[in-house]
Design a protein around this motif. Structure first.
Motif, short mmCIF file in Angstrom:
data_model
loop_
_atom_site.label_atom_id
_atom_site.label_comp_id
_atom_site.label_asym_id
_atom_site.label_seq_id
_atom_site.Cartn_x
_atom_site.Cartn_y
_atom_site.Cartn_z
N ASP A 229 -83.17 67.71 15.47
CA ASP A 229 -82.97 66.27 15.47
C ASP A 229 -83.36 65.79 16.87
OD1 ASP A 229 -82.03 63.70 15.48
OD2 ASP A 229 -79.98 64.20 14.86
N GLY A 232 -84.69 61.63 21.35
CA GLY A 232 -85.50 60.65 22.05
C GLY A 232 -86.41 61.31 23.05
N LEU B 281 -78.88 71.99 22.35
CA LEU B 281 -79.55 70.74 22.69
C LEU B 281 -80.64 71.08 23.71
CD1 LEU B 281 -79.99 67.67 23.18
CD2 LEU B 281 -77.96 67.71 24.64
N VAL B 292 -87.27 74.37 21.32
CA VAL B 292 -87.11 73.04 20.73
C VAL B 292 -87.07 73.15 19.20
CG1 VAL B 292 -88.18 70.78 20.43
CG2 VAL B 292 -88.17 71.87 22.69
N ALA B 295 -83.82 74.48 17.99
CA ALA B 295 -82.61 73.79 18.44
C ALA B 295 -82.03 72.90 17.34
CB ALA B 295 -82.94 72.94 19.66
N THR B 296 -80.76 72.50 17.54
CA THR B 296 -80.14 71.53 16.64
C THR B 296 -80.59 70.13 17.06
OG1 THR B 296 -78.21 72.93 17.11
CG2 THR B 296 -77.94 71.19 15.47
N TYR B 297 -80.57 69.88 18.37
CA TYR B 297 -80.99 68.58 18.91
C TYR B 297 -81.99 68.83 20.04
CZ TYR B 297 -76.64 67.09 16.65
OH TYR B 297 -75.64 66.86 15.76
N ALA B 298 -82.82 67.83 20.31
CA ALA B 298 -83.77 67.97 21.42
C ALA B 298 -84.05 66.61 22.05
CB ALA B 298 -85.07 68.59 20.93
N VAL B 299 -84.37 66.66 23.32
CA VAL B 299 -84.92 65.50 24.01
C VAL B 299 -86.23 65.96 24.62
CG1 VAL B 299 -84.62 63.81 25.87
CG2 VAL B 299 -82.65 64.53 24.52
N ILE B 300 -87.30 65.21 24.37
CA ILE B 300 -88.62 65.62 24.85
C ILE B 300 -88.90 64.91 26.17
CG2 ILE B 300 -91.07 65.80 24.27
CD1 ILE B 300 -89.07 67.31 22.37
#
Lengths: 252, 319
Positions: A229, A232, B281, B292, B295-300
């Motif tokens: 998910d 951003g 994350l 990434v 992962a469960t969550y990511a920020v690029i």
């Protein structure tokens, strides 16, 4: 004077995706290089240091295919004096007990006072060859140590235990398995590389047929489709991240 | 059929990894016994009983005062009796004691076991190559020796608690088994001062940190979240951070509730050390990096911009 034998294992250098051979018995290594584990690189460094400090010789040994000479020469280039190859066509058919038996035969023949191995191989991760070897040789063994030194015929080995740094002292001859992190493996010098290229390899045949490793087959863990998910891009995502941390109850 | 678990203790009771091993053993559909060597903390036998252990073998004697893998294996052997399987947690001592037993009995031992298919001949599934490949391995010998991978199963009390009878034993230890023995222990905070392996939040940093000065913001984030800082292997081999902070196949294996890897691509060797994290994350410039996609969550984006922004937002909301 302490002669040290250090044992290494040629393993596929997999960093990313792994593929298996069609028969499921091994890793498809056609498109990857080969290496040895970081534990073993540290064991080689310790072997060279102990031999230098005591005026003994450091010998590197592997059980593997003819191509494993590549890994032996790398160890020669960083200071090992001699190299032994127990040449086998199918190293995968040798289980940890088989490997220990073959190394024991070489040690009985050569008489190296200290044998160093890695804590566990990077591929099969068996965690037992060093201890099996010690039992076969009737020697004491310390496991998972980060440094070793020899003083007046006594091996002093240190490693991280459950309550702090543990020190072991044991008489030689002995066996020790090494964990990465206690020493920095050196880089090969130009002179070392030249010497390694020309060094003779003591190639031996295995003493007996292997009993086997018990391997039925290898398989890849089921591929997990990515369910990531994306919260951003860039610093603007900070608020969404902190929202998540609050929902998880970790942003106290 | 009965099976025996080598259980380790901590100051307060039975170690979590040993309770996991007991839960794994219950899955074998057998009577589960356990052996504790040395001191048996108050309440530990009761704890094992709650987790379904029938008999707690307690080995005591001068030989077990200081740790020796060979001597402790003698105690496990004395307790094993007719056990079909002997299990140990996949901890340094669990593996070491089991390997001594394997050598002494000349039987097969499997490490990093994640599941088992009991049959006439036991077949286990275990992790190899740092967990990126599984191996099915046959263990026809009795006893079969299994070291259970961390977090292969969760520790949980048994549906029906057992009696947990304590049976004292004082096995005789051969002098040769006491030669390799701890002579001194130096308590060192630096070994795991931050509690990396037990922290519920871990912030990780990799090559993306850029240099030894690139860890300020990630350290601060770890502090703000009451967590620990961990790093990838490249960071320690470049000498940017000390080795005891390393997460991976040849470093620490972590299992926090939340792992926040920053600038870590997620090579197999690193994944082996963090795969048990409950939530990941990932902060990374590359949306295709394995860390990434797994992962469960990511920020690029660049960790050097994102992490300070997160720290600032955390401080702002706290006023």
């Amino acid at each position: 004077m302490t002669d040290v034998l250090v044992c290494i294992k040629r393993v596929p250098d997999v960093g990313g995706e792994v593929t298996l051979t069609a028969d499921g018995q091994g890793v498809d290594a056609r498109h990857v290089g080969f290496t040895v584990s970081e534990h073993e690189n540290c064991a080689v460094e310790l072997a060279v240091q102990v031999a230098a400090a005591t005026g003994g010789r450091a010998t590197v040994l592997t059980l593997g295919p003819a191509e494993a000479v590549e890994q032996l020469r790398s160890a020669l280039a960083v200071g090992c004096d001699d190299a032994v190859l127990i040449e086998v066509c199918e190293p995968g058919s040798y289980g940890p007990a088989d490997v220990a038996r073959e190394i024991a035969a070489v040690v009985a023949d050569r008489g190296d006072e200290l044998v160093l191995l890695g804590n566990d191989a990077a591929d099969t991760g068996d965690f037992q060859v060093g201890i099996r070897l010690a039992h076969l040789l009737g020697r004491p063994v310390v496991n998972g140590v980060r440094t070793v030194a020899v003083t007046d015929g006594v091996l002093v080995a240190r490693g991280d235990g459950v309550d702090g740094v543990e020190t072991y002292e044991l008489p030689l001859p002995a066996v020790a398995t090494v964990l990465e992190g206690g020493v920095e493996p050196r880089y090969p010098s130009l002179k070392g590389r030249m010497k390694a290229k020309k060094a003779p390899i003591d190639t031996r045949a295995p003493r007996s047929a292997p009993a086997g490793s018990g391997r039925v087959r290898l398989l890849l863990p089921p591929a997990q489709p990515s369910t990531v998910d994306v919260l951003g891009e860039g610093p603007q995502a900070a608020a969404a991240v902190v929202d998540l941390l609050e929902r998880m109850g970790v942003a106290r | 059929m009965s099976v025996l678990v080598f259980a380790e203790t901590t100051g307060g009771g039975i170690a979590e990894t040993s309770l996991e091993t007991v839960a794994f053993a219950r899955g074998l559909d057998a009577e589960v016994d356990a052996v504790v060597v040395g001191e048996l903390p108050h309440g530990a036998a009761g704890e094992l009983a709650e987790h379904g252990v029938r008999t707690v073998h307690h080995a005591t004697g001068d030989a077990f005062g200081a740790y020796s893998g060979a001597a402790w294996a003698t105690a496990v052997q004395a307790a094993a009796g007719q056990s079909r399987v002997v299990l140990a947690p996949g901890t340094p001592r669990g593996l070491e004691v089991l390997a001594h037993l394997a050598a002494r009995l000349d039987v097969a031992m499997a490490a990093n076991v994640v599941s088992v298919v009991p049959d006439d001949e036991l077949v286990v599934t275990r992790q190899v190559l740092g967990g990126s490949v599984l191996e099915e391995m046959q263990l026809p010998d009795t006893p079969a020796l299994l070291a259970v991978a961390g977090h292969a199963v969760e520790a949980a009390p048994a549906p029906a608690p057992a009696v947990g009878t304590v049976r004292e034993l004082t096995p005789e230890v051969a002098p040769a088994d006491l030669v390799a023995r701890v002579v001194s222990v130096e308590p060192v905070e630096a070994v795991d001062s931050s509690g990396l392996t037990t922290a519920s939040v871990v912030v990780g940093a990799g090559r993306g940190a850029g240099g030894p000065d690139g860890f300020g913001a990630v350290s601060e984030l770890a502090e703000l979240l009451g967590g620990a800082l961990g790093v990838s292997r490249v960071v320690t081999s470049l000498g940017w951070r000390p080795h005891h902070e390393q997460i991976g196949q040849t470093g620490s294996r972590i299992s926090p509730d939340l792992y926040i890897p920053c600038g870590i691509s997620g090579a197999i060797q690193h994944w082996a050390g963090c795969a048990s994290s409950k939530t990941i994350l990932a902060i990374n410039t590359d949306p295709e990096a394995p860390m990434v996609t797994k992962a469960t969550y990511a920020v690029i984006g660049d960790m050097h911009e994102i992490v300070p922004a997160i720290n600032e937002e955390l401080r702002r909301r706290r006023g």
